[in-house]
Design a protein around this motif. Structure first.
Motif, PDB file in Angstrom:
ATOM      1  N   LEU A 413       0.816  -1.210   0.000  1.00 17.32           N
ATOM      2  CA  LEU A 413       0.000   0.000   0.000  1.00 17.32           C
ATOM      3  C   LEU A 413       0.851   1.262   0.000  1.00 17.32           C
ATOM      4  CD1 LEU A 413      -2.702  -1.064   2.630  1.00 17.32           C
ATOM      5  CD2 LEU A 413      -2.668  -1.472   0.181  1.00 17.32           C
ATOM      6  N   ALA A 414       2.149   1.093  -0.092  1.00 16.01           N
ATOM      7  CA  ALA A 414       3.058   2.245  -0.116  1.00 16.01           C
ATOM      8  C   ALA A 414       3.193   2.762  -1.554  1.00 16.01           C
ATOM      9  CB  ALA A 414       4.417   1.855   0.457  1.00 16.01           C
ATOM     10  N   GLY A 460      13.066   1.516  -0.591  1.00 21.63           N
ATOM     11  CA  GLY A 460      14.081   2.493  -1.013  1.00 21.63           C
ATOM     12  C   GLY A 460      15.377   2.202  -0.291  1.00 21.63           C
ATOM     13  N   ASN A 461      15.851   3.222   0.447  1.00 26.29           N
ATOM     14  CA  ASN A 461      17.067   3.043   1.244  1.00 26.29           C
ATOM     15  C   ASN A 461      16.765   2.692   2.696  1.00 26.29           C
ATOM     16  OD1 ASN A 461      18.746   3.651  -0.951  1.00 26.29           O
ATOM     17  ND2 ASN A 461      18.486   5.865  -0.609  1.00 26.29           N
ATOM     18  N   GLY A 484       3.900   8.484   7.627  1.00 27.70           N
ATOM     19  CA  GLY A 484       5.041   9.405   7.621  1.00 27.70           C
ATOM     20  C   GLY A 484       6.158   8.811   6.789  1.00 27.70           C
ATOM     21  N   THR A 485       7.302   8.617   7.434  1.00 26.27           N
ATOM     22  CA  THR A 485       8.442   7.982   6.735  1.00 26.27           C
ATOM     23  C   THR A 485       8.671   6.558   7.210  1.00 26.27           C
ATOM     24  OG1 THR A 485       9.962   8.880   8.404  1.00 26.27           O
ATOM     25  CG2 THR A 485       9.577  10.216   6.407  1.00 26.27           C
ATOM     26  N   THR A 486       7.780   6.072   8.082  1.00 27.21           N
ATOM     27  CA  THR A 486       7.966   4.745   8.674  1.00 27.21           C
ATOM     28  C   THR A 486       7.077   3.718   7.973  1.00 27.21           C
ATOM     29  OG1 THR A 486       8.366   5.810  10.815  1.00 27.21           O
ATOM     30  CG2 THR A 486       7.952   3.433  10.822  1.00 27.21           C
TER      31      THR A 486
END
Length: 722
Positions: A413-414, A460-461, A484-486
């Motif tokens: 889902l990202a 990604g990274n 968020g970024t998690t």
């Protein structure tokens, strides 16, 4: 010479009547030798068979879909009902021959039949009573139907045969073909119409079983009315006396008498029934010899019916796991039985006026028992074809997770590709693109019934881990999403079993930021919570659907496309980055049925050809080889073979514990073996002609002692009493 033929005398003041010959001036059909009365018999049979086969066509799916019974229980009850329906002909023959006569027996038991249909239809109304009543009413209705249809079975065919004079044996033989044609014409229409009434007409929020059972009830009412309308034209033979009891007593006396004198020096008798000559007349013994010789031939016949009747159970269930789309025309699984009825309508004139005459011109005259043997072989080959289809069907179905196994798939889902790694397990690493439909589940091996797993995720990274506990024999989806970024993960339990009834199942997952009220077609999924809330699975029929999703006061309508046979779908509601509107994507967790239902046609062709050669010939053979006063008894004996055939299905299905394809092969092998045994028995059978059936055997000059006369007056057929 004194003949020991017992004939009852008319009561004082009663005029003795002879019903053995048709009335003078009996109306004929178009100047032929066919009595007009058989038209009413044939129409009655058409309506009655429409009623019976229409109800029976949807019976298995009624058990599985409406009563929610499993396949094995549904199959067991189906064949138990079929068995009872073919055990009761003995009762019908007994009542007809000893009490009411065929005409009145047909009327009385038809009324019971109608009541059973009405009760059965009422039990299919969801708003009537509680769950116990939903089971109790149909079972009571089926009980009445079994007694009604079984009771009239040996009477109707024999009653139709009674309308012919003996010199019109050729027309009578043709009548049996037309009679069987009416059976299959009724079956053909009913197996088309009643499944459509079930599936295409919606009532009480689902398939309309009440209507689908109600229409056969109406046809049975019509059958009864039509039969009564022909009353003035019928040749009504009187009740023949309690002949079945007489037969049983004669056989019993013969066995007991032989046992009593086993050690005494008595002259050897030609036949074991000759030991009854001290008490019973030779004519009765002669007729019983004819009947027992035919009944002996019946012993192997139940195996044919064990295979034949599985068209409505195992073959119908096989059809539910196949693709039934014929270029936009959707065939219901229970409509496949229509093929049998359609082929019978085609095959009867083809065999009767084409194949058999052609063989006779080639000096190949197939005697009735040879035809029946070939019919049995064709039925066995049909089951070999069914086994081949079953093997192919099973190869397209992914097996459910077994012990120490668990199935897993990932939903991304990202907004970027995610790589998933798990050490020590096959199938990894795997990379999932955003909104990608997983190709298949990954099978994990478990060391314990409930085992924790740690999945390494690379986004990604960014690298992270997802830990979940998985149980054996289950299937899961792991939703991967970003806050968020998690990167996070959530475990969702999936349906592991393929839908078995030709339907599909659908669920919704809400990855949106608000709760959503969801409707798919006419199915209301209710409110599905945000943050990956999941709805329950809903059963859907095949079709193209649109989903209505309500967020607050805003409605979103999506075309979700085809919901196909036997598939399980997950529809995920989400939003694209930078877009506040609702979006969706659909995954096919369990693949749709791949193999087309048309592959069943060869097995139906073989079975239908076998039925024409076996069943029609058997009915005609039973009538032609029976003495006048035992025709209904022998017809009921023929129908008993069907009953025992259904019992064999229950025994084999419950005792064998085989895969379905192997069970089909087992039935085929058993029938092959039985056909060999039957052919040997047929080789030694001596056919009885009409003269032998009519010519009485003269007894010895000695008159039967007075006590024995009294017994015979109560047991031997009374030809002159109405």
């Amino acid at each position: 010479m004194v003949k020991n033929k017992i004939v009852s005398s008319p009561a004082d003041g009663e005029v003795q009547k002879d019903f053995s010959q048709p009335k003078k001036g009996t109306p004929k059909l178009c100047g032929s030798n066919y009595p007009l009365s058989i038209l009413f018999v044939v129409v009655n049979e058409f309506c009655e068979r429409f009623s019976f086969y229409g109800m029976k066509a949807i019976l298995t799916l009624y058990f599985t879909n409406f009563l929610h019974w499993d396949d094995n229980l549904s199959t067991a009850i189906y064949h138990a009902f079929s068995g009872l329906a073919y055990f009761t002909p003995v009762m019908g023959a007994l009542v007809a021959d000893s009490w009411l006569g065929k005409f009145k027996t047909i009327i009385v038991l038809s009324i019971v039949y109608v009541i059973g249909h009405i009760v059965k239809s009422a039990g299919a109304i969801p708003t009537v009573g509680d769950q116990k009543m939903h089971v109790g009413l149909p079972m009571f209705g089926l009980f009445l139907i079994a007694f009604g249809t079984g009771g009239i079975k040996p009477c109707v065919a024999a009653f139709g045969g009674d309308q012919f004079e003996e010199e019109h044996a050729f027309e009578r033989r043709r009548f049996f073909s037309f009679f069987y044609l009416s059976i299959n014409a009724g079956s053909l229409l009913s197996t088309i119409i009643t499944p459509l009434l079930r599936a295409d007409v919606q009532c009480f929020g689902g398939d309309c079983y009440a209507l689908a059972f109600g229409v056969p009830a109406a046809l049975m009412v019509i059958a009864l009315i039509v039969f009564i309308l022909g009353s003035g034209l019928y040749k009504k033979l009187p009740p023949q006396g309690n002949i079945l009891v007489a037969v049983c007593k004669c056989i019993g006396f013969s066995i007991v008498n032989r046992w009593k004198h086993r050690r005494k020096m008595y002259p050897k008798r030609e036949h074991w029934l000759d030991w009854a000559t001290e008490k019973y007349p030779k004519q009765l013994i002669k007729e019983i010899k004819m009947v027992t010789r035919v009944l002996f031939l019946y012993l192997p016949l139940p195996m044919f019916w064990a295979l034949f009747d599985q068209q409505g159970s195992r073959w119908t269930l096989q059809a539910t796991r196949m693709n039934a789309n014929f270029g936009g025309l959707i065939l219901q699984p229970d409509q496949m039985q229509t093929i049998n009825a359609l082929l019978i309508v085609i095959f009867i004139p083809m065999f009767d006026m084409g194949i058999y005459p052609l063989l006779r011109k080639c000096n190949i005259d197939l005697a009735p028992l040879k035809r029946m043997t070939i019919g049995m072989i064709l039925a066995a080959v049909a089951f070999i074809a069914a086994a081949a289809v079953e093997v192919k069907v099973q190869s397209t179905v992914k097996p459910e997770p077994a012990a120490a196994e668990s199935y897993i798939q990932f939903l991304n889902l990202a907004d970027k590709n995610i790589s998933i790694t798990l050490q020590g397990q096959n199938g990894f690493p795997v990379t999932m693109a955003p909104n990608q439909d997983p190709d298949d589940y990954i099978k994990l091996k478990l060391n314990s019934p409930n085992q924790p797993f740690s999945f390494a995720l690379k986004y990604g990274n960014v690298e992270t881990k997802c830990q979940q506990n998985l149980s054996e024999m289950e299937a899961y989806s792991i939703a991967l999403y970003k806050e968020g970024t998690t990167l996070h993960c959530k475990l969702l339990q999936d349906e592991k079993s393929k839908p078995q009834k030709g339907t599909a199942i659908v669920r919704f997952i809400n990855a949106y930021t608000d709760d959503i009220n969801i409707t798919l077609g006419e199915e209301d999924f209710g409110r599905v919570n945000k943050s990956l809330g999941s709805s329950q699975y809903a059963i859907m029929n095949r079709g193209h659907y649109k989903a209505t999703c309500k967020v607050g006061t805003t409605n979103y309508i999506f075309d979700v496309g085809l919901i196909d046979f036997g598939a399980a779908y997950t529809i995920i509601l989400d939003k694209k980055p930078g877009n506040a509107n609702l979006t969706f994507w659909k995954t096919e967790d369990i693949r749709a049925n791949i193999m087309h239902i048309a592959w069943q046609i060869p097995q139906y062709v073989l079975m239908s050809a076998g039925e024409v050669m076996f069943s029609i010939t058997g009915v005609e053979f039973s009538y032609s080889q029976a003495p006048l006063n035992m025709k209904a008894v022998l017809q009921s004996g023929w129908l008993l073979t069907v009953a025992f055939g259904n019992v064999l299905v229950l025994i084999v299905a419950k005792a064998a514990y085989l895969e379905q394809w192997a069970e089909f092969v087992l039935f085929a092998c058993l029938l092959f073996a039985v056909s060999i045994i039957f052919s040997i028995m047929a080789y030694f059978y001596k056919y009885v002609n009409s003269e032998e059936l009519e010519r009485p055997e003269e007894d010895n000059e000695e008159e039967i002692p007075t006590p024995n006369k009294s017994i015979l007056l109560n047991t031997v057929s009374k030809q002159t009493k109405m």
